[in-house]
Every structure is written in C-alpha cells, then in structure tokens.
Scaffold this motif. Sequence first.
Motif, PDB file in Angstrom:
ATOM      1  N   THR A  68     -76.881  14.031  19.098  1.00 33.57           N
ATOM      2  CA  THR A  68     -76.303  12.918  19.027  1.00 33.57           C
ATOM      3  C   THR A  68     -76.662  12.672  17.294  1.00 33.57           C
ATOM      4  O   THR A  68     -77.754  12.373  16.839  1.00 33.57           O
ATOM      5  N   ILE A  69     -75.308  12.544  16.114  1.00 30.79           N
ATOM      6  CA  ILE A  69     -75.399  12.470  15.139  1.00 30.79           C
ATOM      7  C   ILE A  69     -74.208  11.269  14.703  1.00 30.79           C
ATOM      8  O   ILE A  69     -73.538  11.470  14.143  1.00 30.79           O
ATOM      9  N   THR A  70     -74.807   9.913  14.232  1.00 33.34           N
ATOM     10  CA  THR A  70     -74.473   9.263  13.362  1.00 33.34           C
ATOM     11  C   THR A  70     -73.009   9.288  12.634  1.00 33.34           C
ATOM     12  O   THR A  70     -73.150  10.807  12.065  1.00 33.34           O
ATOM     13  N   PRO A  71     -72.172   8.867  12.218  1.00 29.21           N
ATOM     14  CA  PRO A  71     -71.241   9.570  11.464  1.00 29.21           C
ATOM     15  C   PRO A  71     -72.247   9.001  10.021  1.00 29.21           C
ATOM     16  O   PRO A  71     -71.862   9.961   8.688  1.00 29.21           O
ATOM     17  N   GLU A  72     -72.926   7.884   9.594  1.00 28.14           N
ATOM     18  CA  GLU A  72     -73.962   7.773   8.373  1.00 28.14           C
ATOM     19  C   GLU A  72     -75.056   8.883   8.270  1.00 28.14           C
ATOM     20  O   GLU A  72     -74.689   9.263   6.896  1.00 28.14           O
ATOM     21  N   ALA A  73     -75.387   8.879   9.801  1.00 28.58           N
ATOM     22  CA  ALA A  73     -76.121  10.605   9.450  1.00 28.58           C
ATOM     23  C   ALA A  73     -75.524  11.699   8.834  1.00 28.58           C
ATOM     24  O   ALA A  73     -76.074  12.526   8.035  1.00 28.58           O
ATOM     25  N   ASP A  74     -73.805  11.705   9.243  1.00 32.36           N
ATOM     26  CA  ASP A  74     -73.550  12.951   8.805  1.00 32.36           C
ATOM     27  C   ASP A  74     -73.165  12.962   8.174  1.00 32.36           C
ATOM     28  O   ASP A  74     -73.509  13.801   6.889  1.00 32.36           O
ATOM     29  N   LYS A  75     -72.714  11.730   6.835  1.00 28.43           N
ATOM     30  CA  LYS A  75     -72.017  11.698   5.804  1.00 28.43           C
ATOM     31  C   LYS A  75     -73.532  12.015   4.750  1.00 28.43           C
ATOM     32  O   LYS A  75     -73.393  12.800   3.489  1.00 28.43           O
TER      33      LYS A  75
ATOM     34  N   THR B  83     -82.064  13.255  21.355  1.00 24.66           N
ATOM     35  CA  THR B  83     -82.321  12.393  20.431  1.00 24.66           C
ATOM     36  C   THR B  83     -81.036  12.434  19.548  1.00 24.66           C
ATOM     37  O   THR B  83     -80.378  12.612  19.189  1.00 24.66           O
ATOM     38  N   VAL B  84     -81.148  11.117  18.758  1.00 22.45           N
ATOM     39  CA  VAL B  84     -80.207   9.992  18.114  1.00 22.45           C
ATOM     40  C   VAL B  84     -80.642  10.846  16.434  1.00 22.45           C
ATOM     41  O   VAL B  84     -81.560   9.604  15.972  1.00 22.45           O
ATOM     42  N   LEU B  85     -79.660  10.768  15.627  1.00 23.30           N
ATOM     43  CA  LEU B  85     -79.965  11.287  14.409  1.00 23.30           C
ATOM     44  C   LEU B  85     -79.262  10.284  13.420  1.00 23.30           C
ATOM     45  O   LEU B  85     -78.109   9.852  13.609  1.00 23.30           O
TER      46      LEU B  85
ATOM     47  N   THR C 184     -83.900   3.236   2.432  1.00 20.87           N
ATOM     48  CA  THR C 184     -82.919   4.222   3.602  1.00 20.87           C
ATOM     49  C   THR C 184     -83.747   5.268   4.528  1.00 20.87           C
ATOM     50  O   THR C 184     -84.830   5.364   3.614  1.00 20.87           O
ATOM     51  N   ILE C 185     -83.277   5.187   5.427  1.00 23.37           N
ATOM     52  CA  ILE C 185     -84.452   6.254   5.678  1.00 23.37           C
ATOM     53  C   ILE C 185     -83.321   7.622   7.251  1.00 23.37           C
ATOM     54  O   ILE C 185     -82.674   6.496   7.955  1.00 23.37           O
ATOM     55  N   LEU C 186     -83.929   8.013   7.336  1.00 20.83           N
ATOM     56  CA  LEU C 186     -83.679   8.958   8.445  1.00 20.83           C
ATOM     57  C   LEU C 186     -83.414   8.927   9.077  1.00 20.83           C
ATOM     58  O   LEU C 186     -84.888   9.304   9.378  1.00 20.83           O
ATOM     59  N   SER C 187     -83.072   8.291  10.213  1.00 17.40           N
ATOM     60  CA  SER C 187     -84.165   7.836  11.465  1.00 17.40           C
ATOM     61  C   SER C 187     -84.462   9.198  12.957  1.00 17.40           C
ATOM     62  O   SER C 187     -83.186   9.728  13.273  1.00 17.40           O
TER      63      SER C 187
END
Length: 108
Positions: A3-10, A71-73, A82-85
């Motif tokens: 699952t990729i959150t909108p913020e991670a996608d951006k 996993t949720v990104l 900031t961090i890519l979690s």
Amino acid sequence: MITITPEADKHLCSIIEREQADGVLLSVKGGGCAGFTYDWSVVKEPSGEAIPLSKGTLYIDPLAVMYVIGTVLQYKKDLFGTILSLDNPNVASACGCGESFSLKQGES
C-alpha cells in the motif's frame, strides 16, 4: 502487495521525474546488524514486480516480494525532517538505528 500512501506516491514520483527514470526499485538485501536491509535504486527500464504510481512505477525485486507483502509505504514529515517509512508486518524487530530488520520466524 504494498500500500502506497498519496504522500509516498508524490515523493517517489518526484524522484522519478528528477532522475528522468522509468521508476524506482525496492530490494531487500542481507546485511546490517539485524539481518536484512531495504535497498532503493532508480531504474531506467522495467525491473521486477510493477506497482503503478501517478507518474512512473515502483518496482519490487522478485527476490524481495515475499519480504514486503502487506507493507505500507509512507512519506512522513516532522519537526526533524522527512523519511520514507516502510511499515512491514513481516518484521519481527529492527536494529537501534532503524536501518536493518529481522523477520518473523518462518518468513525467511
């Protein structure tokens, strides 16, 4: 699979655009004090399991798929940066610095 959150996608899309790439590749490698580490790279042509993003593709290394299922990104911002979690349900524990992880029994 992931699952990729909108913020991670951006965030991933901004990297893909800046690097003029086809996508980014997520791999899992042996190493670190807890046993495994995540490895990110920019790819210029398709490589691995494809997950479409708004602009480009997130590829998962075929050898890493079993380690990252569910996993949720997320891309998180706070006072300190900031961090890519990666919130990975397969992880049993992580090292103190958060750079490496171990898997639950039966996951490796």
